[in-house]
Write an enzyme that holds these catalytic residues in place. Structure first.
Site, short mmCIF file in Angstrom:
data_model
loop_
_atom_site.label_atom_id
_atom_site.label_comp_id
_atom_site.label_asym_id
_atom_site.label_seq_id
_atom_site.Cartn_x
_atom_site.Cartn_y
_atom_site.Cartn_z
CB ALA A 16 12.10 10.17 2.00
CB CYS A 35 12.40 15.17 7.44
SG CYS A 35 11.71 16.66 8.20
CG ASP A 55 18.16 13.73 9.27
OD1 ASP A 55 19.15 14.34 9.71
OD2 ASP A 55 18.18 13.10 8.19
CB CYS A 72 24.16 16.14 6.32
SG CYS A 72 23.03 16.58 5.01
#
Length: 726
Positions: free
Chosen positions: A178, A176, A307, A360
């Protein structure tokens, strides 16, 4: 950072399923936004992560603006001189600046980042951009970022690539990828030490040819000595590793290309696929002892970064929308996608490889719950959480799955703490108040052996004994005469009667898959649109994915890393209702073709009429390699006196005819093998190769029609004949 609400392995950032779009013209300053959300605060307070005094520090940090941070990019030899400019010119200049009657704090190095190449600054971005004394420093940041010497990246976002432990020659996947800040960090690691190795190779060649050699600096000598012990010298010092960076959303895939092509790497491929069912990548077949092609080989990766799309509540210091849009349903909706991506990452990794999972988000439903669910399916700094609570869409708190098992809703068992004891305390949690950063979650998983992932729809079963051992124990317990084996055979039939049905009506999904290589059941994914930049990127139609099940390797081939059987690259299942209703003739023909049929050569017209998930697929020029003795290449070799040690079989063009019309690109050896072996298989390659030669109008007969492009100059410069170097 982990991507917020990014659908299935890519897509635009998000804002919550029903949240209204933000009008860019009405955005206000970060400090003016009310940073309160009862559900957000209530959930994390009830998690009991902190004591009361630390809880206040945690929320106070989340309400402060995030410090600026940046990283010096490129090779070490490129980064150190730029770092020297910052230290010797701009830090003394910034130290003398006063703002609001106080001295401005200069940028400071991040102590744990190698070679002091990552820095942060507490002065707000608005001040740096608009306050006059910062003008030269701001111009320095902008100009160095534009040429790729500086990467504007959040501090916690720099951690996952460091934990991947990338070594020379490794194949790496960023599922993932970008917008590309981590991918840029990864490609730098793939090329680690390459300049020093090539310098050593050229130095040795020049000495053999009795040519004059310039002395090496201390930094170069230090790197060469290190590479002599650990470096990859198999391809004249050139990096043999590879990074494949993927994103599901086409526009973001091109944003990714823009971000990392400034590093001019021939060892990079960009693809455009759904990360939850990323197709296996074929390698060229090896020839057996009988002269026939051996079993097909499929690429597996030494390192995989997942991610994944997440709610992004750890970014609330820079994304104020988190405060007004946070609802528990965001995490509940993303959890299935996150598990699928992590399971797929584990499938694609080599035995002995490493998978790094990161978000995140601070929500355990997106973090520890995903880790435990993926491990349960596959069988494989503050500590991670061993227990947590789950909040449903209405804000109701549940401690265990038993409390909600028979109630309708979006909660599933995998969102709750696992019943088995897993070392989830080894996961890494980063909180904003500890080091003045954003919130982040990271886990490193090492794949010890090949896996067979349990299909998602199949319930987890826990047995105290294996079925075989249990059957043997029961047979042994039954009385016999001690000589006649018939009673024991009859006993076995009564315990486990043989299955005579051809279709295996009661056979588990895994058994059917292993026997027939049948696709797993399709599981529809909810589309999440969670930000003001979200685009509708994909329809509900998608190809099925076939799990990989590896048969025992032949003798002497135990170490071959392959996916077997291969999943279909881009083939719709004709049995699905939505696929059956499609009316496009081209797509219907593609569905009817058997998966084993050989791909036909595609023309430019074929590429332009391809369909993707029921929509017109964006046209991408094919990748066609030129033979090393092509007349145009021969003229280039002669004019530039190109060294015979420079590889001549890695030049390609981007057109269906395979003719060098305008631009010639250069790639690595492994990239060539992948692009060639997977032509026409449906894998959506978006980018690969460095622009090397560009055709120009020339008037003189003795002038080459091809000039070396700036992007390719650093790669080829050392291999060009002396008469062409000014």
């Amino acid at each position: 950072m982990g991507k917020r609400g990014r659908g299935r392995g890519g897509g635009d950032r998000g804002r919550g399923r029903n949240a209204p779009r933000t009008d860019r013209s009405q955005r206000v300053d970060y400090t003016e936004v009310a940073k309160n959300n009862k559900l957000f605060e209530g959930y994390y307070n009830q998690l009991s992560i902190f004591e009361d005094d630390e809880k206040e520090k945690f929320w106070a940090a989340l309400r402060r603006e995030l410090p600026n941070s940046f990283r010096f990019a490129g090779s070490k030899r490129q980064a150190i001189p730029v770092l020297k400019i910052l230290k010797e010119r701009y830090i003394p200049e910034i130290t003398s600046i006063e703002y609001d009657g106080a001295k401005v704090e200069p940028p400071t190095a991040i102590p744990w980042f190698p070679h002091q190449l990552a820095w942060q600054m507490t002065t707000p971005k608005s001040v740096v951009r608009k306050f006059g004394p910062f003008k030269s420093f701001q111009q320095f940041l902008v100009s160095e970022t534009s040429v790729g010497n500086i990467s504007r990246q959040e501090i916690v976002s720099m951690i996952p690539p460091l934990l991947m432990d990338i070594r020379p020659g490794m194949t790496v996947m960023d599922l993932c990828a970008a917008p590309g800040s981590k991918s840029a960090q990864l490609i730098e690691m793939v090329h680690g030490g390459e300049e020093s190795r090539i310098r050593k190779v050229l130095r040795d060649q020049n000495q053999r040819d009795e040519r004059e050699v310039s002395p090496d600096g201390e930094l170069v000598i230090e790197e060469i000595n290190d590479e002599l012990e650990h470096g990859d010298w198999s391809d004249q010092g050139r990096s043999t590793g590879l990074l494949i960076a993927n994103d599901v959303e086409y526009k973001r895939a091109h944003m990714l290309i823009h971000q990392i092509k400034r590093l001019h790497s021939p060892n990079l491929i960009v693809t455009n696929h759904d990360a939850t069912m990323y197709p296996s990548i074929k390698l060229s077949s090896e020839v057996g002892a009988d002269g026939k092609p051996a079993q097909s080989r499929y690429l597996k990766f030494d390192r995989v970064l997942a991610d994944v799309p997440c709610t992004g509540d750890g970014t609330s210091r820079k994304n104020v929308n988190v405060w007004k849009d946070w609802v528990p349903g965001n995490a509940l909706g993303l959890y299935p996608t996150q598990v699928r991506i992590l399971v797929r990452a584990l499938q694609m990794a080599k035995a002995g490889g490493r998978v790094v999972y990161s978000t995140c988000s601070m929500n355990p439903v997106e973090n520890e719950a995903v880790i435990s669910s993926a491990i349960e399916r596959c069988g494989v700094r503050r500590q991670g959480l061993k227990s947590w609570i789950v909040m449903d869409r209405d804000g109701t708190i549940y401690d265990t799955w038993a409390q909600v098992e028979h109630r309708p809703g979006k909660l599933v068992e995998g969102m709750f703490p696992p019943k088995e004891s897993l070392p989830l305390d080894r996961c890494i949690r980063i909180y904003p108040h500890l080091q003045d950063t954003g919130g982040f979650f990271i886990t490193v998983l090492e794949k010890r052996s090949e896996i067979k992932a349990r299909p998602e729809a199949e319930p987890h079963q826990t047995e105290s004994k294996s079925s075989i051992i249990a059957a043997v124990d029961e047979i042994e317990a039954r009385p016999t005469n001690g000589t006649d084996p018939a009673p024991k055979i009859d006993a076995l039939d009564s315990i486990a009667p043989p299955n005579t049905a051809e279709d295996g009506g009661h056979t588990s999904a895994v058994a059917r898959q292993n026997k027939e290589n049948a696709p797993t059941e399709p599981i529809s994914l909810r589309k999440h649109t969670l930000d003001d930049q979200a685009d509708v990127y994909m329809s509900a139609k998608r190809p099925k994915f076939r799990e990989e099940v590896e048969p025992p390797a032949a003798r002497g081939e135990e170490d071959r890393q392959v996916h077997w059987p291969p999943p279909p690259g881009a083939q719709l299942d004709i049995s699905r209702p939505e696929a059956a209703n499609l009316s496009q003739p081209g797509l219907a023909n593609e569905k009817a073709a058997p998966a084993s049929s050989a791909p036909k050569p595609q023309t430019t017209a074929d590429y332009k009429t391809q369909r993707h998930f029921g929509h017109q697929q964006r046209y991408e020029e094919p990748f066609k390699y030129l033979p090393s003795n092509h007349p145009e290449l021969e003229s280039i070799y002669a004019f530039y006196d190109l060294s015979p040690h420079f590889p001549r079989d890695r030049f390609m063009v981007r057109n269906a005819m395979g003719s060098p019309a305008k631009t010639i690109y250069y790639t690595s050896r492994l990239a060539r093998e992948i692009l060639t072996a997977n032509e026409g298989t449906g894998i959506k390659f978006v980018h690969c190769g460095v622009k090397f030669f560009v055709k120009q109008d020339v008037q003189k007969e003795d002038t080459c029609r091809w000039r070396i492009q700036t992007e390719g100059l650093p790669i080829v410069e050392a291999w060009v004949g002396e008469e062409r170097v000014v």
